[in-house]
Motif scaffolding. Structure first.
Motif, mmCIF file in Angstrom:
data_model
loop_
_atom_site.group_PDB
_atom_site.id
_atom_site.type_symbol
_atom_site.label_atom_id
_atom_site.label_comp_id
_atom_site.label_asym_id
_atom_site.label_seq_id
_atom_site.Cartn_x
_atom_site.Cartn_y
_atom_site.Cartn_z
ATOM 1 N N ASP A 1 0.840 -1.202 0.000
ATOM 2 C CA ASP A 1 0.000 0.000 0.000
ATOM 3 C C ASP A 1 0.870 1.246 0.000
ATOM 4 O O ASP A 1 0.658 2.176 -0.782
ATOM 5 N N GLU B 1 2.749 1.679 -3.304
ATOM 6 C CA GLU B 1 1.871 2.119 -4.393
ATOM 7 C C GLU B 1 1.616 3.625 -4.302
ATOM 8 O O GLU B 1 1.670 4.341 -5.307
ATOM 9 N N LEU B 2 1.347 4.122 -3.099
ATOM 10 C CA LEU B 2 1.138 5.558 -2.935
ATOM 11 C C LEU B 2 2.432 6.324 -3.227
ATOM 12 O O LEU B 2 2.400 7.359 -3.892
ATOM 13 N N ALA C 1 2.778 6.636 -6.881
ATOM 14 C CA ALA C 1 1.813 7.620 -7.407
ATOM 15 C C ALA C 1 2.300 9.047 -7.134
ATOM 16 O O ALA C 1 2.191 9.918 -8.003
ATOM 17 N N ILE D 1 -3.147 14.380 -5.362
ATOM 18 C CA ILE D 1 -3.719 13.126 -4.868
ATOM 19 C C ILE D 1 -4.468 13.412 -3.577
ATOM 20 O O ILE D 1 -3.919 13.999 -2.639
ATOM 21 N N TYR E 1 -7.877 6.352 2.292
ATOM 22 C CA TYR E 1 -8.304 6.269 0.893
ATOM 23 C C TYR E 1 -7.494 7.329 0.155
ATOM 24 O O TYR E 1 -7.351 8.451 0.626
ATOM 25 N N TRP E 2 -6.984 6.966 -1.012
ATOM 26 C CA TRP E 2 -6.308 7.962 -1.843
ATOM 27 C C TRP E 2 -6.589 7.683 -3.306
ATOM 28 O O TRP E 2 -6.838 6.546 -3.699
ATOM 29 N N SER E 3 -6.579 8.760 -4.070
ATOM 30 C CA SER E 3 -6.710 8.655 -5.524
ATOM 31 C C SER E 3 -6.330 10.004 -6.112
ATOM 32 O O SER E 3 -6.271 11.008 -5.405
ATOM 33 N N ALA E 4 -6.107 10.010 -7.407
ATOM 34 C CA ALA E 4 -5.934 11.290 -8.089
ATOM 35 C C ALA E 4 -7.202 12.097 -7.844
ATOM 36 O O ALA E 4 -8.311 11.549 -7.867
ATOM 37 N N THR E 5 -7.065 13.367 -7.589
ATOM 38 C CA THR E 5 -8.207 14.213 -7.263
ATOM 39 C C THR E 5 -9.303 14.100 -8.320
ATOM 40 O O THR E 5 -10.483 13.979 -7.991
ATOM 41 N N LYS F 1 -9.930 11.661 -10.282
ATOM 42 C CA LYS F 1 -10.406 10.282 -10.483
ATOM 43 C C LYS F 1 -11.286 9.785 -9.343
ATOM 44 O O LYS F 1 -11.742 8.648 -9.360
ATOM 45 N N ASP F 2 -11.516 10.611 -8.339
ATOM 46 C CA ASP F 2 -12.337 10.214 -7.197
ATOM 47 C C ASP F 2 -13.801 10.199 -7.639
ATOM 48 O O ASP F 2 -14.403 11.253 -7.849
#
Length: 187
Positions: free
Chosen positions: A29, A32-33, A36, A142, A154-158, A160-161
């Motif tokens: 985890d 992966e972050l 990114a 992110i 929780y994380w994602s490209a802004t 892509k949320d």
């Protein structure tokens, strides 16, 4: 009536407490972050990206423990808003995450804040921290959202949320202020 509601919420919280387990992150985890974060810009220092990823995961779990989160985020919000618990709504997570990561004085990453206004009348604003390459805005960053899953990051490209339409915090606050002033002027 309020004391009955608070008592029922506390009973529900105690009942559900045994069902929740503390948030955990694996080495994958974090890696992966970190990848990114590095991919945000060629200038992002890999050591900073790794450190930011480690902190984002570990601090999310630490905040959940500090806020004594034992229920779903929505129920925890109710406990905070009714005065049973002191902290743990989304804005607390966002403020604390931003402050913690800012302590690192990253040279190639910066911390920002975003707000998503509700998509329906049944929802409320949601706040989060965003990490971006130095000089970039929230749409290039992110989302770091530990509130969404009660301390599990929780994380994602802004952009892509799928759950939230994030906007820069100051833009949302400015728009809310203008609406309030227009409403007061109309009264």
């Amino acid at each position: 009536m309020k004391s009955l509601l608070v008592s029922l919420m506390m009973l529900a919280a105690a009942t559900l407490a045994g069902c929740s387990s503390g948030p955990t992150a694996t080495k994958n985890d974090v890696e992966e972050l970190a990848r990114a974060l590095q991919s945000l810009d060629p200038e992002v220092d890999p050591t900073e990206a790794r450190r930011a990823a480690e902190i984002a995961y570990s601090y999310s779990a630490q905040l959940a423990q500090q806020y004594n989160v034992t229920t779903s985020p929505i129920l925890h919000n109710t406990l905070v808003n009714s005065g049973v618990k002191e902290r743990g709504v989304c804005v607390h997570y966002a403020e604390d995450m931003q402050a913690r990561l800012n302590q690192e004085n990253f040279q190639t990453l910066s911390m920002l804040r975003a707000i998503a206004e509700p998509k329906s009348d049944f929802r409320i604003d949601h706040s989060t921290a965003v990490i971006a390459a130095k000089g970039d805005g929230i749409y290039d960053g992110i989302v770091l959202d530990p509130w969404r899953y009660g301390g599990k990051l929780y994380w994602s490209a802004t952009t892509k949320d799928a759950r939230y339409d994030w906007e820069p915090r100051l833009e949302v606050l400015r728009r809310k202020y203008e609406r309030r002033m227009a409403k007061e002027a109309a009264e």
